[in-house]
Design a protein around this motif. Structure first.
Motif, short mmCIF file in Angstrom:
data_model
loop_
_atom_site.label_atom_id
_atom_site.label_comp_id
_atom_site.label_asym_id
_atom_site.label_seq_id
_atom_site.Cartn_x
_atom_site.Cartn_y
_atom_site.Cartn_z
N UNK A 1 -9.57 106.57 34.44
CA UNK A 1 -8.66 105.51 33.96
C UNK A 1 -7.20 105.93 34.13
N UNK A 2 -6.90 107.18 33.82
CA UNK A 2 -5.53 107.68 33.94
C UNK A 2 -5.04 107.56 35.38
N UNK B 1 -1.22 94.42 39.88
CA UNK B 1 -0.70 94.72 38.54
C UNK B 1 -1.71 94.45 37.41
N UNK B 2 -2.41 93.32 37.39
CA UNK B 2 -3.37 93.12 36.29
C UNK B 2 -4.48 94.16 36.23
N UNK B 3 -5.14 94.51 37.36
CA UNK B 3 -6.15 95.57 37.27
C UNK B 3 -5.57 96.93 36.86
N UNK B 4 -4.34 97.19 37.29
CA UNK B 4 -3.70 98.45 36.90
C UNK B 4 -3.45 98.48 35.39
N UNK B 5 -3.01 97.36 34.83
CA UNK B 5 -2.83 97.25 33.39
C UNK B 5 -4.19 97.42 32.69
N UNK B 6 -5.23 96.82 33.26
CA UNK B 6 -6.57 96.95 32.69
C UNK B 6 -7.01 98.42 32.66
N UNK C 1 -7.89 103.29 29.55
CA UNK C 1 -7.44 104.64 29.19
C UNK C 1 -7.26 104.78 27.69
N UNK C 2 -6.66 103.77 27.08
CA UNK C 2 -6.45 103.79 25.63
C UNK C 2 -7.79 103.88 24.89
N UNK C 3 -8.74 103.03 25.26
CA UNK C 3 -10.03 103.03 24.58
C UNK C 3 -10.83 104.30 24.88
N UNK C 4 -10.81 104.76 26.12
CA UNK C 4 -11.53 105.99 26.45
C UNK C 4 -10.90 107.19 25.74
N UNK C 5 -9.57 107.19 25.65
CA UNK C 5 -8.89 108.27 24.92
C UNK C 5 -9.26 108.28 23.45
N UNK C 6 -9.30 107.09 22.84
CA UNK C 6 -9.74 107.01 21.44
C UNK C 6 -11.18 107.48 21.30
N UNK C 7 -12.02 107.07 22.24
CA UNK C 7 -13.41 107.51 22.22
C UNK C 7 -13.53 109.02 22.35
N UNK D 1 -17.48 103.41 18.76
CA UNK D 1 -16.86 102.08 18.78
C UNK D 1 -15.92 101.92 19.98
N UNK D 2 -15.07 102.89 20.22
CA UNK D 2 -14.11 102.79 21.32
C UNK D 2 -14.83 102.81 22.67
#
Length: 138
Positions: A38-39, A73-78, A83-89, A103-104
């Motif tokens: 994701x990063x 741009x939209x897929x890059x934002x996705x 990345x945010x959710x995987x990082x939280x996970x 959950x994440x």
């Protein structure tokens, strides 16, 4: 330059499989790999993500020419949302609490599955929503 819309969908399918295996095994190492993927996708665009490279080298040459293109741009934002959710996970799986990891990772899996199975990209839709709100705020 627009991208072949099949690439992000392929990446979502691989991501869904990886995240499903993470949920079944509880492997923080595999989730760390997905977080890195994701990063790279968020930083360099989906073409430079590991699954984007795999699509370009191994899958796309076996397919016909693309019928559908999309802005990058939209897929890059996705990828950044992933990345945010995987990082939280990853935090949940390594430091706790366990429910955070589950959950994440489950939320990221749900989003990846929607994209892979139905072509509905939640992160892309969020990108468009943020853009609309930003334009109205000006």
């Amino acid at each position: 330059m627009d991208i072949d819309a099949r690439g992000p969908r392929f990446g979502a399918a691989v991501t869904a499989v990886v995240l499903a295996v993470v949920l079944v095994t509880g492997s923080a190492w595999l989730l760390a790999w997905q977080t890195l993927a994701f990063l790279l996708g968020a930083a360099g665009g989906v073409r430079r993500s590991p699954y984007g490279v795999l699509f370009a080298k191994a899958v796309r040459p076996r397919l016909g020419p693309p019928d559908d293109f999309e802005a990058p741009e939209p897929p890059r934002f996705a990828q950044a949302v992933g990345l945010l959710f995987a990082g939280l996970g990853l935090v949940g799986y390594t430091l706790g609490p366990d429910w955070l990891g589950l959950a994440a990772t489950g939320a990221a899996l749900a989003a990846a599955f929607l994209n892979a199975a139905f072509g509905y990209c939640l992160g892309c839709e969020l990108y468009l929503l943020v853009r609309r709100v930003a334009v109205r705020a000006e």
